[in-house]
Motif scaffolding. Structure first.
Motif, PDB file in Angstrom:
ATOM      1  N   VAL A  29       0.848  -1.197   0.000  1.00  0.00           N
ATOM      2  CA  VAL A  29       0.000   0.000   0.000  1.00  0.00           C
ATOM      3  C   VAL A  29       0.882   1.245   0.000  1.00  0.00           C
ATOM      4  O   VAL A  29       0.662   2.187  -0.776  1.00  0.00           O
ATOM      5  N   ILE A  30       1.891   1.248   0.862  1.00  0.00           N
ATOM      6  CA  ILE A  30       2.823   2.374   0.925  1.00  0.00           C
ATOM      7  C   ILE A  30       3.608   2.485  -0.384  1.00  0.00           C
ATOM      8  O   ILE A  30       3.805   3.582  -0.910  1.00  0.00           O
ATOM      9  N   ALA A  31       4.042   1.351  -0.913  1.00  0.00           N
ATOM     10  CA  ALA A  31       4.823   1.365  -2.152  1.00  0.00           C
ATOM     11  C   ALA A  31       4.039   1.974  -3.303  1.00  0.00           C
ATOM     12  O   ALA A  31       4.577   2.762  -4.087  1.00  0.00           O
ATOM     13  N   VAL A  32       2.756   1.622  -3.415  1.00  0.00           N
ATOM     14  CA  VAL A  32       1.925   2.173  -4.495  1.00  0.00           C
ATOM     15  C   VAL A  32       1.652   3.652  -4.258  1.00  0.00           C
ATOM     16  O   VAL A  32       1.888   4.491  -5.129  1.00  0.00           O
TER      17      VAL A  32
ATOM     18  N   LEU B 220       2.896   5.979  -2.010  1.00  0.00           N
ATOM     19  CA  LEU B 220       3.961   6.942  -1.739  1.00  0.00           C
ATOM     20  C   LEU B 220       5.217   6.701  -2.567  1.00  0.00           C
ATOM     21  O   LEU B 220       6.180   7.464  -2.461  1.00  0.00           O
ATOM     22  N   GLY B 221       5.212   5.658  -3.368  1.00  0.00           N
ATOM     23  CA  GLY B 221       6.348   5.362  -4.238  1.00  0.00           C
ATOM     24  C   GLY B 221       5.977   5.483  -5.705  1.00  0.00           C
ATOM     25  O   GLY B 221       6.467   6.356  -6.414  1.00  0.00           O
TER      26      GLY B 221
ATOM     27  N   ALA C 180      -3.192  13.273  -5.472  1.00  0.00           N
ATOM     28  CA  ALA C 180      -3.139  13.418  -4.011  1.00  0.00           C
ATOM     29  C   ALA C 180      -4.286  12.682  -3.336  1.00  0.00           C
ATOM     30  O   ALA C 180      -4.074  11.954  -2.353  1.00  0.00           O
ATOM     31  N   GLN C 181      -5.485  12.844  -3.856  1.00  0.00           N
ATOM     32  CA  GLN C 181      -6.611  12.161  -3.218  1.00  0.00           C
ATOM     33  C   GLN C 181      -6.514  10.651  -3.396  1.00  0.00           C
ATOM     34  O   GLN C 181      -6.856   9.888  -2.495  1.00  0.00           O
TER      35      GLN C 181
ATOM     36  N   ALA D  98      -3.947  -2.015  -2.489  1.00  0.00           N
ATOM     37  CA  ALA D  98      -2.701  -1.996  -3.268  1.00  0.00           C
ATOM     38  C   ALA D  98      -2.966  -2.448  -4.705  1.00  0.00           C
ATOM     39  O   ALA D  98      -2.426  -1.866  -5.653  1.00  0.00           O
ATOM     40  N   GLY D  99      -3.814  -3.453  -4.879  1.00  0.00           N
ATOM     41  CA  GLY D  99      -4.138  -3.935  -6.224  1.00  0.00           C
ATOM     42  C   GLY D  99      -4.899  -2.917  -7.041  1.00  0.00           C
ATOM     43  O   GLY D  99      -4.584  -2.684  -8.219  1.00  0.00           O
TER      44      GLY D  99
END
Length: 150
Positions: free
Chosen positions: A13-16, A18-19, A77-78, A95-96
């Motif tokens: 989730v973070i990778a998608v 914020l990455g 952003a949203q 994440a998917g």
């Protein structure tokens, strides 16, 4: 005080959010920058004029890239926030869907800028991103409901 416990599989989730989403924003900006000089659109102007577009195909392409980038910025952003919040309850699904949103946004960018279709109509190639963004929003509302007392 409120403690937020992240699910074990929250990393994607973070990778998608914020990455990968910021990385796609960088790609957008790089494409716009690379097309500015061939389009002959000097700073601080954001878009080529109609007259410039009629005489220079690169000006039209620049406008398409600039609009694709602007649309991305209007929604990124949203979507990042929706993905992070939805991932608190539905980490794999969030994440998917976030990854699907990214793929559709990449298709949107490609279609808008490189398809050669008039008036950027190639952008419809990735238009499904709206549905995916809506799904993330709905999932976020589900998390909000679970955290509420009503």
């Amino acid at each position: 005080m409120v403690a937020i416990i992240l699910p074990e599989n929250y990393g994607p989730v973070i990778a998608v959010s914020l990455g990968a989403i910021p990385l796609l924003g960088w790609v957008h900006g790089t494409i716009v920058t690379s097309l500015r000089q061939p389009a002959k659109v000097p700073y601080p102007h954001s878009y080529a004029t109609v007259e410039q577009c009629k005489s220079n195909a690169k000006a039209e392409q620049f406008n398409c890239a600039q609009r694709a980038h602007s649309n991305f910025l209007e929604n990124a952003a949203q979507t990042m926030l929706f993905t992070l919040v939805a991932g608190l309850k539905y980490p794999q699904l969030a994440a998917g869907i976030g990854a699907g949103w990214l793929a559709c946004r990449a298709l949107f960018l490609y279609g808008y800028v490189y398809s050669g279709k008039p008036q950027g109509k190639g952008r419809y190639l990735g238009g499904v991103f709206w549905l995916l963004q809506g799904a993330l929003w709905a999932m976020t509302l589900g998390v909000a409901k679970d955290l509420s007392n009503f």
